[in-house]
Design a protein around this motif. Structure first.
Motif, mmCIF file in Angstrom:
data_model
loop_
_atom_site.group_PDB
_atom_site.id
_atom_site.type_symbol
_atom_site.label_atom_id
_atom_site.label_comp_id
_atom_site.label_asym_id
_atom_site.label_seq_id
_atom_site.Cartn_x
_atom_site.Cartn_y
_atom_site.Cartn_z
ATOM 1 N N ASP A 13 0.947 -1.232 -0.059
ATOM 2 C CA ASP A 13 0.024 0.071 -0.074
ATOM 3 C C ASP A 13 0.931 1.275 0.129
ATOM 4 N N GLY A 32 -9.906 15.103 -2.886
ATOM 5 C CA GLY A 32 -10.064 13.533 -2.594
ATOM 6 C C GLY A 32 -10.873 12.887 -3.285
ATOM 7 N N GLY A 34 -11.888 8.268 -4.393
ATOM 8 C CA GLY A 34 -11.681 6.956 -4.113
ATOM 9 C C GLY A 34 -10.368 6.539 -4.348
ATOM 10 N N GLY A 35 -10.276 5.183 -4.547
ATOM 11 C CA GLY A 35 -8.948 4.564 -4.678
ATOM 12 C C GLY A 35 -7.744 5.074 -4.021
ATOM 13 N N VAL A 36 -6.716 5.303 -4.651
ATOM 14 C CA VAL A 36 -5.269 5.715 -3.809
ATOM 15 C C VAL A 36 -5.458 6.855 -3.524
ATOM 16 N N ASN A 123 -0.140 3.332 -9.989
ATOM 17 C CA ASN A 123 -0.496 3.156 -11.271
ATOM 18 C C ASN A 123 -1.522 4.130 -11.832
ATOM 19 N N SER A 125 -3.883 6.491 -13.414
ATOM 20 C CA SER A 125 -5.115 6.404 -14.464
ATOM 21 C C SER A 125 -5.718 4.736 -14.574
ATOM 22 N N THR A 126 -4.966 3.841 -13.857
ATOM 23 C CA THR A 126 -5.504 2.485 -14.320
ATOM 24 C C THR A 126 -6.689 2.001 -13.412
ATOM 25 N N ALA A 162 4.265 1.314 -7.038
ATOM 26 C CA ALA A 162 3.484 0.686 -5.951
ATOM 27 C C ALA A 162 2.074 -0.046 -6.751
#
Ligand code: AR6
Length: 180
Positions: A13, A32, A34-36, A123, A125-126, A162
């Motif tokens: 993480d 802010g 979701g996701g990372v 990563n 945009s993935t 990461a």
């Protein structure tokens, strides 16, 4: 003398990494999400959001391909570099690739300007932004390697990717073996 940084992959993480800077895959509002992005704001505490709000108040939203830097709040990292990747739009591949490459270049440039020597990238945009992972991995490594080669004054020693999912981890491990 130009240092030759180590490029490596971790499945940790990104919020747990004690590097000089971690990069956030943010959106233009820097509020802010979701996701990372969500993980970084949750783990880092409200100081990061306050700093982001001050930046947007001063200079407006962060454009895709651009980056800004804040403190890292309660994270073990020293700084957070917030960049905004492209939302994948099939048929507009060249523009999408250029914007994604710009995220990595701008982040490395900003980090260098802040004395960063170790940096970790997610990563970009993935996830929510749906950029195809194999294409994103190739664009990312090309952009990072080109930037390092064209910026001999950089002081980076460690560049970490990461990779939170197996597909990305496999892609990066394969590409790094091919072009270490
Ligand atoms: N550490 C490392 N990587 C992570 C973590 C983590 N804690 N959590 C997720 N990832 P995404 P995007 C990976 O969706 O596609 C947000 O809402 C994840 O597996 O976070 O650039 C923003 O506010 C994926 O491979 O970012 C924007 O609105 C990668 O991080 C939007 O999502 C990026 O996925 C940005 O979308």
């Amino acid at each position: 003398m130009t240092s030759v940084p180590r490029l490596s992959v971790t499945s940790d993480d990104i919020t747990t990494l004690a590097v000089d800077a971690i990069v956030n895959a943010a959106n233009s509002s820097l509020q802010g999400g979701g996701g990372v992005d969500g993980a970084i704001h949750r783990a880092g505490g409200p100081a990061i959001l306050s700093a982001c709000r001050a930046i947007v108040a001063a200079q407006g939203p962060c454009r895709p391909g651009d980056a800004v830097v804040t403190d890292a709040g309660e994270l073990p990292a020293g700084l957070v570099i917030h960049t905004v990747g492209p939302v994948w739009n099939p048929g507009d591949d060249e523009a999408m690739k250029a914007t994604l490459a710009s995220c990595y270049r701008r982040s490395l440039q900003l980090g260098m300007e802040h004395g960063v020597r170790s940096i970790a990238f997610p990563n970009i945009s993935t996830g929510v932004y749906r950029f195809p992972k194999p294409l994103a991995a190739a664009v990312t490594l090309d952009a990072v390697i080109e930037w390092l080669e064209s910026t001999p004054e950089h002081r980076y020693t460690d560049i970490l990717f990461a990779c939170f999912d197996d597909e990305n981890r496999n892609l990066y491990e394969t590409l790094l073996v091919e072009s270490p």
